[in-house]
Design a protein around this motif. Structure first.
Motif, PDB file in Angstrom:
ATOM      1  N   GLY A  62     -25.855  -2.211  12.645  1.00 44.35           N
ATOM      2  CA  GLY A  62     -27.059  -3.173  12.806  1.00 44.35           C
ATOM      3  C   GLY A  62     -27.832  -3.549  11.781  1.00 44.35           C
ATOM      4  O   GLY A  62     -28.214  -4.502  11.859  1.00 44.35           O
ATOM      5  N   VAL A  63     -27.863  -3.188  10.534  1.00 43.32           N
ATOM      6  CA  VAL A  63     -28.558  -3.441   9.285  1.00 43.32           C
ATOM      7  C   VAL A  63     -27.579  -4.408   8.538  1.00 43.32           C
ATOM      8  O   VAL A  63     -26.312  -3.633   8.041  1.00 43.32           O
ATOM      9  CB  VAL A  63     -29.162  -2.292   8.753  1.00 43.32           C
ATOM     10  CG1 VAL A  63     -29.691  -2.790   7.362  1.00 43.32           C
ATOM     11  CG2 VAL A  63     -30.183  -1.631   9.409  1.00 43.32           C
ATOM     12  N   LEU A  64     -27.712  -5.690   8.222  1.00 45.25           N
ATOM     13  CA  LEU A  64     -26.822  -6.379   7.515  1.00 45.25           C
ATOM     14  C   LEU A  64     -27.619  -6.766   6.257  1.00 45.25           C
ATOM     15  O   LEU A  64     -28.931  -7.183   6.357  1.00 45.25           O
ATOM     16  CB  LEU A  64     -26.464  -7.804   8.121  1.00 45.25           C
ATOM     17  CG  LEU A  64     -25.850  -8.748   7.396  1.00 45.25           C
ATOM     18  CD1 LEU A  64     -24.444  -7.992   6.631  1.00 45.25           C
ATOM     19  CD2 LEU A  64     -25.444  -9.898   8.310  1.00 45.25           C
ATOM     20  N   ALA A  65     -27.056  -6.624   5.111  1.00 46.74           N
ATOM     21  CA  ALA A  65     -27.693  -7.062   3.574  1.00 46.74           C
ATOM     22  C   ALA A  65     -26.612  -7.706   2.857  1.00 46.74           C
ATOM     23  O   ALA A  65     -25.526  -7.185   2.656  1.00 46.74           O
ATOM     24  CB  ALA A  65     -28.074  -5.990   3.174  1.00 46.74           C
ATOM     25  N   PHE A  66     -27.237  -8.561   2.193  1.00 48.12           N
ATOM     26  CA  PHE A  66     -26.242  -9.320   1.150  1.00 48.12           C
ATOM     27  C   PHE A  66     -26.995  -8.821  -0.271  1.00 48.12           C
ATOM     28  O   PHE A  66     -28.262  -8.534  -0.481  1.00 48.12           O
ATOM     29  CB  PHE A  66     -26.596 -10.739   1.018  1.00 48.12           C
ATOM     30  CG  PHE A  66     -25.671 -11.325   2.278  1.00 48.12           C
ATOM     31  CD1 PHE A  66     -24.162 -11.496   2.171  1.00 48.12           C
ATOM     32  CD2 PHE A  66     -26.291 -11.386   3.546  1.00 48.12           C
ATOM     33  CE1 PHE A  66     -23.448 -12.045   3.415  1.00 48.12           C
ATOM     34  CE2 PHE A  66     -25.482 -12.019   4.723  1.00 48.12           C
ATOM     35  CZ  PHE A  66     -24.259 -12.515   4.313  1.00 48.12           C
ATOM     36  N   THR A 108     -28.783   2.030   9.224  1.00 47.64           N
ATOM     37  CA  THR A 108     -30.360   2.092   9.024  1.00 47.64           C
ATOM     38  C   THR A 108     -30.734   1.572   7.601  1.00 47.64           C
ATOM     39  O   THR A 108     -29.957   1.491   6.734  1.00 47.64           O
ATOM     40  CB  THR A 108     -30.946   3.507   9.359  1.00 47.64           C
ATOM     41  OG1 THR A 108     -30.288   4.529   8.024  1.00 47.64           O
ATOM     42  CG2 THR A 108     -30.879   4.073  10.336  1.00 47.64           C
ATOM     43  N   THR A 109     -31.967   1.502   7.354  1.00 45.51           N
ATOM     44  CA  THR A 109     -32.387   0.869   6.186  1.00 45.51           C
ATOM     45  C   THR A 109     -32.299   2.171   5.050  1.00 45.51           C
ATOM     46  O   THR A 109     -32.041   2.043   3.950  1.00 45.51           O
ATOM     47  CB  THR A 109     -33.701   0.606   6.025  1.00 45.51           C
ATOM     48  OG1 THR A 109     -34.674   1.214   6.624  1.00 45.51           O
ATOM     49  CG2 THR A 109     -33.895  -0.847   6.857  1.00 45.51           C
ATOM     50  N   GLN A 110     -32.386   3.309   5.709  1.00 46.03           N
ATOM     51  CA  GLN A 110     -32.217   4.485   4.645  1.00 46.03           C
ATOM     52  C   GLN A 110     -30.697   4.585   4.141  1.00 46.03           C
ATOM     53  O   GLN A 110     -30.415   4.729   3.110  1.00 46.03           O
ATOM     54  CB  GLN A 110     -32.551   5.888   5.555  1.00 46.03           C
ATOM     55  CG  GLN A 110     -34.008   6.000   5.590  1.00 46.03           C
ATOM     56  CD  GLN A 110     -34.533   5.283   7.040  1.00 46.03           C
ATOM     57  OE1 GLN A 110     -33.749   4.852   7.735  1.00 46.03           O
ATOM     58  NE2 GLN A 110     -35.923   5.089   7.197  1.00 46.03           N
ATOM     59  N   GLN A 111     -29.674   4.215   5.103  1.00 40.50           N
ATOM     60  CA  GLN A 111     -28.359   4.211   4.532  1.00 40.50           C
ATOM     61  C   GLN A 111     -27.954   3.330   3.514  1.00 40.50           C
ATOM     62  O   GLN A 111     -27.428   3.364   2.841  1.00 40.50           O
ATOM     63  CB  GLN A 111     -27.695   4.000   5.875  1.00 40.50           C
ATOM     64  CG  GLN A 111     -27.271   5.655   6.730  1.00 40.50           C
ATOM     65  CD  GLN A 111     -26.681   5.349   8.100  1.00 40.50           C
ATOM     66  OE1 GLN A 111     -26.466   4.192   8.524  1.00 40.50           O
ATOM     67  NE2 GLN A 111     -26.131   6.422   8.639  1.00 40.50           N
ATOM     68  N   LEU A 112     -28.811   1.898   3.813  1.00 37.05           N
ATOM     69  CA  LEU A 112     -28.660   0.965   3.071  1.00 37.05           C
ATOM     70  C   LEU A 112     -29.213   1.478   1.780  1.00 37.05           C
ATOM     71  O   LEU A 112     -28.572   1.225   0.452  1.00 37.05           O
ATOM     72  CB  LEU A 112     -29.485  -0.330   3.317  1.00 37.05           C
ATOM     73  CG  LEU A 112     -29.558  -1.376   2.333  1.00 37.05           C
ATOM     74  CD1 LEU A 112     -28.158  -1.878   2.278  1.00 37.05           C
ATOM     75  CD2 LEU A 112     -30.639  -2.615   2.975  1.00 37.05           C
ATOM     76  N   GLN A 113     -30.198   2.147   1.456  1.00 39.24           N
ATOM     77  CA  GLN A 113     -30.931   2.627   0.305  1.00 39.24           C
ATOM     78  C   GLN A 113     -29.990   3.471  -0.320  1.00 39.24           C
ATOM     79  O   GLN A 113     -29.584   3.312  -1.516  1.00 39.24           O
ATOM     80  CB  GLN A 113     -32.205   3.514   0.611  1.00 39.24           C
ATOM     81  CG  GLN A 113     -32.836   3.684  -0.814  1.00 39.24           C
ATOM     82  CD  GLN A 113     -34.140   4.510  -0.447  1.00 39.24           C
ATOM     83  OE1 GLN A 113     -34.531   4.867   0.509  1.00 39.24           O
ATOM     84  NE2 GLN A 113     -34.886   4.614  -1.579  1.00 39.24           N
ATOM     85  N   ASP A 114     -29.110   4.266   0.281  1.00 41.71           N
ATOM     86  CA  ASP A 114     -28.017   5.243  -0.430  1.00 41.71           C
ATOM     87  C   ASP A 114     -26.891   4.305  -0.751  1.00 41.71           C
ATOM     88  O   ASP A 114     -26.418   4.699  -1.783  1.00 41.71           O
ATOM     89  CB  ASP A 114     -27.728   6.108   0.999  1.00 41.71           C
ATOM     90  CG  ASP A 114     -26.472   6.948   0.414  1.00 41.71           C
ATOM     91  OD1 ASP A 114     -26.494   7.861  -0.742  1.00 41.71           O
ATOM     92  OD2 ASP A 114     -25.501   7.042   0.816  1.00 41.71           O
ATOM     93  N   VAL A 115     -26.561   3.547  -0.104  1.00 38.28           N
ATOM     94  CA  VAL A 115     -25.345   2.403  -0.701  1.00 38.28           C
ATOM     95  C   VAL A 115     -25.821   1.711  -1.827  1.00 38.28           C
ATOM     96  O   VAL A 115     -25.222   1.693  -2.923  1.00 38.28           O
ATOM     97  CB  VAL A 115     -25.141   1.415   0.569  1.00 38.28           C
ATOM     98  CG1 VAL A 115     -24.206   0.265  -0.103  1.00 38.28           C
ATOM     99  CG2 VAL A 115     -24.653   2.108   1.706  1.00 38.28           C
ATOM    100  N   LEU A 116     -27.057   1.387  -1.943  1.00 38.23           N
ATOM    101  CA  LEU A 116     -27.844   0.765  -3.093  1.00 38.23           C
ATOM    102  C   LEU A 116     -27.554   1.769  -4.357  1.00 38.23           C
ATOM    103  O   LEU A 116     -27.265   1.444  -5.496  1.00 38.23           O
ATOM    104  CB  LEU A 116     -29.163   0.390  -3.043  1.00 38.23           C
ATOM    105  CG  LEU A 116     -29.260  -0.899  -1.949  1.00 38.23           C
ATOM    106  CD1 LEU A 116     -30.675  -1.081  -1.744  1.00 38.23           C
ATOM    107  CD2 LEU A 116     -28.591  -2.234  -2.442  1.00 38.23           C
ATOM    108  N   ARG A 117     -27.794   3.012  -4.029  1.00 42.84           N
ATOM    109  CA  ARG A 117     -27.981   4.030  -5.047  1.00 42.84           C
ATOM    110  C   ARG A 117     -26.442   4.265  -5.630  1.00 42.84           C
ATOM    111  O   ARG A 117     -26.073   4.246  -6.961  1.00 42.84           O
ATOM    112  CB  ARG A 117     -28.408   5.284  -4.704  1.00 42.84           C
ATOM    113  CG  ARG A 117     -29.883   5.538  -4.562  1.00 42.84           C
ATOM    114  CD  ARG A 117     -30.188   7.123  -4.444  1.00 42.84           C
ATOM    115  NE  ARG A 117     -31.371   7.148  -3.829  1.00 42.84           N
ATOM    116  CZ  ARG A 117     -31.671   7.058  -2.584  1.00 42.84           C
ATOM    117  NH1 ARG A 117     -30.859   7.322  -1.658  1.00 42.84           N
ATOM    118  NH2 ARG A 117     -33.163   7.277  -2.222  1.00 42.84           N
ATOM    119  N   ARG A 118     -25.498   4.058  -4.649  1.00 42.12           N
ATOM    120  CA  ARG A 118     -23.948   4.467  -4.973  1.00 42.12           C
ATOM    121  C   ARG A 118     -23.479   2.983  -5.754  1.00 42.12           C
ATOM    122  O   ARG A 118     -22.638   3.112  -6.709  1.00 42.12           O
ATOM    123  CB  ARG A 118     -23.032   4.495  -3.651  1.00 42.12           C
ATOM    124  CG  ARG A 118     -23.386   6.236  -3.332  1.00 42.12           C
ATOM    125  CD  ARG A 118     -22.495   6.262  -2.071  1.00 42.12           C
ATOM    126  NE  ARG A 118     -22.931   5.839  -0.803  1.00 42.12           N
ATOM    127  CZ  ARG A 118     -22.453   5.276  -0.026  1.00 42.12           C
ATOM    128  NH1 ARG A 118     -21.208   5.369   0.238  1.00 42.12           N
ATOM    129  NH2 ARG A 118     -22.860   4.891   1.269  1.00 42.12           N
TER     130      ARG A 118
END
Length: 152
Positions: A62-66, A108-118
């Protein structure tokens, strides 16, 4: 590729489960002729694959980011590193102030944060900037009919 091939592609993009009889009738061909045209489009690599379109939110996306990715070196050889992250749906080498643009889906945005770290851990990446999508007005596939009109 002629206007019949383009019409077949347009119909298949709307609903790839149509029978060859229905496709043929829509473009003025027999079922067998429609099947042959579609087979040739596959062989030529025009039709890359047939897939089901899934609602991302229904399956935990449900969370989409570019995300734009800055780098200290050429990132053109890093495709495998980006592809190794399952949340990254697309990755494009781009011109401009950033090096790569990725499309990311998470629950979730927390999962997005984890992707950004990776992403940041990929060799050569010096920074990221995420833009979270609040609402999508529309998404559409490439139109073979529009492309034909532009070429004329």
């Amino acid at each position: 590729m002629d206007h019949i091939d383009r019409a077949l592609l347009e119909r298949l993009q709307r609903d790839a489960t149509q029978s060859y009889a229905a496709l043929g009738q829509a473009v003025g061909l027999s079922a067998g002729a429609a099947h042959e045209r579609v087979r040739k489009l596959r062989e030529r690599g025009v039709i890359l694959r047939t897939a089901a379109e899934v609602d991302p939110a229904a399956v935990g996306g449900g969370v989409l980011a570019f995300v734009t990715v800055d780098s200290t070196s050429w990132m053109g050889d890093a495709a495998e590193s980006f592809a190794a992250l399952p949340e990254v749906l697309e990755a494009h080498v781009i011109a401009g102030s950033a090096s790569v643009l990725v499309k990311v889906r998470t629950a979730t945005t927390q999962q997005l944060q984890d992707v950004l770290r990776r992403l940041y851990a990929i060799d050569g990446v010096s920074g990221t900037q995420a833009t979270v999508v609040l609402e999508t007005f529309f998404e559409r596939p490439v139109s073979p009919l529009t492309a034909a009109a532009e070429q004329d």
